[in-house]
Design a protein around this motif. Structure first.
Motif, PDB file in Angstrom:
ATOM      1  N   PRO A   1       0.752  -1.313  -0.071  1.00  0.00           N
ATOM      2  CA  PRO A   1      -0.012  -0.025   0.024  1.00  0.00           C
ATOM      3  C   PRO A   1       0.757   1.202  -0.070  1.00  0.00           C
ATOM      4  O   PRO A   1       0.235   2.475   0.232  1.00  0.00           O
ATOM      5  CB  PRO A   1      -0.704  -0.055   1.569  1.00  0.00           C
ATOM      6  N   GLN A   2       2.114   1.005  -0.161  1.00  0.00           N
ATOM      7  CA  GLN A   2       2.981   2.330  -0.276  1.00  0.00           C
ATOM      8  C   GLN A   2       2.909   3.207   1.003  1.00  0.00           C
ATOM      9  O   GLN A   2       2.673   4.359   0.901  1.00  0.00           O
ATOM     10  CB  GLN A   2       2.783   3.138  -1.639  1.00  0.00           C
ATOM     11  N   PRO A   3       3.200   2.623   1.982  1.00  0.00           N
ATOM     12  CA  PRO A   3       3.091   3.367   3.510  1.00  0.00           C
ATOM     13  C   PRO A   3       4.146   4.424   3.615  1.00  0.00           C
ATOM     14  O   PRO A   3       5.240   4.082   2.900  1.00  0.00           O
ATOM     15  CB  PRO A   3       3.431   2.197   4.441  1.00  0.00           C
ATOM     16  N   ALA A   4       3.771   5.386   4.340  1.00  0.00           N
ATOM     17  CA  ALA A   4       4.785   6.465   4.388  1.00  0.00           C
ATOM     18  C   ALA A   4       5.789   6.035   5.441  1.00  0.00           C
ATOM     19  O   ALA A   4       6.824   6.953   5.486  1.00  0.00           O
ATOM     20  CB  ALA A   4       3.950   7.874   5.065  1.00  0.00           C
ATOM     21  N   ALA A   5       5.722   5.105   6.231  1.00  0.00           N
ATOM     22  CA  ALA A   5       6.568   4.649   7.272  1.00  0.00           C
ATOM     23  C   ALA A   5       6.568   3.013   7.345  1.00  0.00           C
ATOM     24  O   ALA A   5       5.269   2.415   7.045  1.00  0.00           O
ATOM     25  CB  ALA A   5       6.459   5.246   8.699  1.00  0.00           C
ATOM     26  N   LEU A   6       7.698   2.613   7.510  1.00  0.00           N
ATOM     27  CA  LEU A   6       7.842   0.968   7.528  1.00  0.00           C
ATOM     28  C   LEU A   6       8.562   0.638   8.918  1.00  0.00           C
ATOM     29  O   LEU A   6       9.724   1.135   9.160  1.00  0.00           O
ATOM     30  CB  LEU A   6       8.447   0.507   6.315  1.00  0.00           C
ATOM     31  N   LEU A   7       8.031  -0.542   9.285  1.00  0.00           N
ATOM     32  CA  LEU A   7       8.550  -0.926  10.771  1.00  0.00           C
ATOM     33  C   LEU A   7       9.249  -2.385  10.392  1.00  0.00           C
ATOM     34  O   LEU A   7       8.184  -3.244   9.889  1.00  0.00           O
ATOM     35  CB  LEU A   7       7.876  -0.801  11.869  1.00  0.00           C
ATOM     36  N   LEU A   8      10.456  -2.750  10.479  1.00  0.00           N
ATOM     37  CA  LEU A   8      10.849  -3.867   9.991  1.00  0.00           C
ATOM     38  C   LEU A   8      11.654  -4.678  11.237  1.00  0.00           C
ATOM     39  O   LEU A   8      12.455  -4.110  11.841  1.00  0.00           O
ATOM     40  CB  LEU A   8      11.823  -3.749   9.005  1.00  0.00           C
ATOM     41  N   ASP A   9      11.228  -5.952  11.562  1.00  0.00           N
ATOM     42  CA  ASP A   9      11.921  -6.564  12.765  1.00  0.00           C
ATOM     43  C   ASP A   9      12.837  -7.773  12.113  1.00  0.00           C
ATOM     44  O   ASP A   9      12.219  -8.729  11.866  1.00  0.00           O
ATOM     45  CB  ASP A   9      10.991  -6.978  13.686  1.00  0.00           C
TER      46      ASP A   9
END
Ligand code: ADP
Length: 229
Positions: free
Chosen positions: A153-161
């Motif tokens: 969804p083309q997020p403005a922020a991404l969190l990756l673990d």
């Protein structure tokens, strides 16, 4: 979309000690940050708090200038406009790879969905697996699908673990390089938990070290910031 964390504390209901105790930092809009620190120091919990999967016991979290969590406010995860990939992948088992990837694109047209899905299948090198189900994939392949689903969804922020933890070295490097390019191009604010030094160099603009309750910027990152690394 910047992410501000101010004096955030959190204790799991069954725990006697805080998992996160008084953490403060800001990630600027479009910045890519690697979050590192000893196992058990609270990195995953911090991501879960920013994503909205846990509610802080104390402190403030603001995303894009809006408070999403404080003593009076709690914006649920689905309304934070953030993509995330956690270690359990959490793919929908009854959906194919393609259906998992386009899950968050309900308002998109059929053609747009197909185009986005193809683009992401190519990014994760799984073009041949569009119709496969998660149980037919290896752990590393499932991890790549989870990444594609978060990016769709083309997020403005991404969190990756630990997003590359199940990939072999060659694939790790290739996918990380493509991802870094894509995130920079789209100016996606990114926080990536990793224990891999090469990710801090290959993906991140800055390294945040979580140690006890403090965030420390190591010397290398500080030198990098002034152009001396
Ligand atoms: P890290 O990601 O840095 O390894 P975590 O955020 O996973 O650390 O964990 C921080 C602390 O919270 C650890 O002491 C861990 O045991 C505890 N913890 C993590 N998840 C839970 C949970 N669901 N319930 C209770 N304690 C937890």
């Amino acid at each position: 979309m910047d992410i501000c964390v101010r004096d955030v504390r959190f204790r799991y209901a069954c725990a006697t000690q805080c998992a996160v105790s008084g953490v403060t930092f800001t990630v600027r809009a479009g910045e890519k940050v690697a979050l590192v620190g000893a196992s058990g120091c609270g990195k995953s919990t911090l991501l879960r708090l920013i994503a909205g999967l846990e509610r802080p016991s104390y402190g403030v979290i603001a995303i894009g200038g809006h408070i999403v969590a404080d003593a009076r406010t709690f914006v649920p995860a689905e309304r934070r406009g953030i993509g995330y990939v956690f270690q359990d992948y959490a793919l929908f088992p009854h959906m194919t790879v393609a259906q998992n990837i386009v899950f968050g694109l309900r308002s998109w047209g059929k053609h747009q969905k197909q185009q986005r899905c193809d683009e992401l299948l190519s990014l994760i090198s799984l073009e041949a697996y569009a119709r496969a189900y998660p149980h037919e994939l290896s752990g590393g392949q499932q991890q790549r699908v989870a990444l594609a689903r978060a990016l769709a969804p083309q997020p403005a922020a991404l969190l990756l673990d630990e997003p590359f933890s199940n990939l072999d070295a060659a694939l790790h490097e290739e996918i990380r390089a493509q991802l870094a390019h894509m995130l920079s191009r789209a100016r996606v604010t990114t926080i990536c938990v990793t224990h891999d030094e090469s990710d801090t160099i290959g993906l991140a603009d800055r390294v945040l070290h979580l140690s006890g309750c403090a965030i420390v910027e190591p010397v290398r990152a500080a030198l990098h910031a002034v152009g001396r690394a």
